[in-house]
Scaffold this active site. Structure first.
Site, PDB file in Angstrom:
ATOM      1  N   SER A   1       0.781  -1.194  -0.189  1.00 46.44           N
ATOM      2  CA  SER A   1      -0.047   0.101  -0.082  1.00 46.44           C
ATOM      3  C   SER A   1       0.882   1.172   0.103  1.00 46.44           C
ATOM      4  O   SER A   1       0.211   2.492  -0.288  1.00 46.44           O
ATOM      5  CB  SER A   1      -1.120   0.074   1.230  1.00 46.44           C
ATOM      6  OG  SER A   1      -0.225  -0.295   2.451  1.00 46.44           O
TER       7      SER A   1
ATOM      8  N   ASP B   1      -4.080   5.745  11.729  1.00 46.00           N
ATOM      9  CA  ASP B   1      -3.202   5.227  10.758  1.00 46.00           C
ATOM     10  C   ASP B   1      -1.933   6.068  10.540  1.00 46.00           C
ATOM     11  O   ASP B   1      -1.832   7.227  10.135  1.00 46.00           O
ATOM     12  CB  ASP B   1      -3.917   5.379   9.366  1.00 46.00           C
ATOM     13  CG  ASP B   1      -2.981   4.853   8.297  1.00 46.00           C
ATOM     14  OD1 ASP B   1      -1.895   4.429   8.287  1.00 46.00           O
ATOM     15  OD2 ASP B   1      -3.407   4.919   7.127  1.00 46.00           O
TER      16      ASP B   1
ATOM     17  N   HIS C   1       0.552   5.128   6.550  1.00 42.43           N
ATOM     18  CA  HIS C   1       0.330   5.716   5.141  1.00 42.43           C
ATOM     19  C   HIS C   1       0.546   7.174   5.166  1.00 42.43           C
ATOM     20  O   HIS C   1       0.542   7.582   6.355  1.00 42.43           O
ATOM     21  CB  HIS C   1      -1.027   5.164   4.715  1.00 42.43           C
ATOM     22  CG  HIS C   1      -1.124   3.893   4.465  1.00 42.43           C
ATOM     23  ND1 HIS C   1      -1.935   3.286   5.350  1.00 42.43           N
ATOM     24  CD2 HIS C   1      -0.612   2.960   3.748  1.00 42.43           C
ATOM     25  CE1 HIS C   1      -1.776   1.587   5.080  1.00 42.43           C
ATOM     26  NE2 HIS C   1      -0.899   1.587   4.068  1.00 42.43           N
TER      27      HIS C   1
END
Length: 365
Positions: free
Chosen positions: A121, A342, A345
């Site tokens: 990702s 998160d 990312h």
């Protein structure tokens, strides 16, 4: 002591000695010892990776609401992030300046070519960043946008440039056997799909640390032997070595340019920047010290060790140091994809745009 234990001890010792021998200044290029006549040497003798973050009111490089490629997990403004300063920081190398990204120039130079991101990702993060950066320069260009299981492509049809993303979190294979899912450290059959590309940008690391319910395999196999688990840093080294062998065997440098994204850091633990009670949540400014307190990740050292054995030209986008400073640049709670915080990312627009500016500099400077 058995041969397996001796090998493990020797590997750990070699990594420790390597780290002692090469204690890098923040953001130092991993390729400093590479041969000067190879493409992994820094363009124009400028170290793009050592510098500082400066406020720039002309940023960001694109409007996220006008880019069709940003997915919910990275679209922090859409999902309620209240601050905007994180959008305004530009990376300024100490010894030079990065060239301003020009999407029309990029497309013109890569007309008729295929570019593929390969990885997890974080590759998706960089892929969406690059396609948005280009699209902002050619907003009226005809575009083909196709999403399939494991493969996404964006084609700028007026230039016949195709940018693809192949999702494979380990680079090496995960195979469903009758007794479970097996991570095969010495197998890279997925590499057949990567052949024929004009540019490859690889990435792997984060999934090597996953355990429990988030671990996408049940066993690890290498050299005909199967284990329930092993030291993950050693597994990473073995898997990355298999990828390096693939590059040495299957890449034609006259046809294909190869990049490796490097190790993208996380900011879950505030002790890494001397704020032990914090995480990336509610961070609104970069770390501005000259040296990031957490120091060099061991995964970085593994990458360096593997890179020292690659015979073909591979350019390392050594994003670790400059990204460590950006504790403010994660989605934290402002992601449309998942609950929780998160700190792995990156928001878009944001930090991956700088990774692509350095990619641009490496290609055209």
């Amino acid at each position: 002591m058995g041969s397996g234990s001796k090998a493990l001890l020797l590997f750990r010792l070699s990594l420790f000695l390597l780290l002692l021998q090469h204690s890098p200044t923040q953001g130092e290029d991993l390729n400093a010892n590479a041969n000067s006549n190879r493409s992994r040497s820094l363009a124009s003798n400028c170290n793009w990776f050592r510098g500082k973050w400066v406020y720039d009111s002309s940023y960001p490089l694109y409007n996220p609401s006008k880019c069709p490629f940003i997915e919910a997990e990275f679209d922090c403004q859409k999902y309620g992030r209240p601050d905007t300063n994180y959008l305004k920081y530009r990376w300024q190398p100490f010894s030079c300046s990065l060239p301003r990204f020009n999407g029309v120039y990029f497309l013109s130079k890569w007309r008729g070519k295929k570019i593929m991101f390969v990885g997890d990702s974080l590759s998706l993060n960089q892929f969406q960043s690059l396609t948005c950066m280009i699209q902002a320069w050619v907003p009226n260009s005809k575009i083909s946008y196709i999403k399939r299981d494991g493969l996404t492509s964006v084609s700028f049809l007026d230039y016949n440039v195709e940018i693809l993303l192949y999702r494979t979190p380990f680079l090496v294979d995960v195979v469903n056997e009758r007794f479970g899912r097996v991570l095969k450290l010495d197998s890279i059959r997925g590499g057949d799909i990567w052949k024929g590309m004009d540019m490859l940008i690889f990435n792997t690391w984060h999934w090597w640390t996953h355990t429990g319910s988030s671990q996408p395999f049940d066993y690890i196999e290498d050299g005909g032997k199967t284990w329930k688990d092993m030291n993950r840093m050693i597994a990473f080294y073995k898997g990355l070595t298999t990828w390096a062998r693939w590059v040495n065997r299957d890449v034609n440098p006259s046809k294909t340019k190869v990049f490796f994204q490097g190790i993208s850091p996380t900011h879950y633990e505030g002790k890494d920047w001397n704020q032990p009670t914090q995480s990336c949540s509610a961070q609104t400014q970069p770390f501005f010290g000259m040296r990031y307190p957490a120091g060099t990740p061991m995964a970085w050292v593994v990458v360096k060790k593997v890179f020292s054995r690659i015979k073909k030209p591979v350019y390392l986008l050594d994003v670790t140091g400059l990204s460590q400073y950006r504790k403010d640049a994660h989605p934290s709670a402002y992601s449309g994809l998942r609950g929780g915080t998160d700190c792995s990312h990156w928001c878009l627009p944001g930090l991956p745009d700088t990774w692509n500016q350095i990619l641009y500099a490496a290609l055209f400077s």
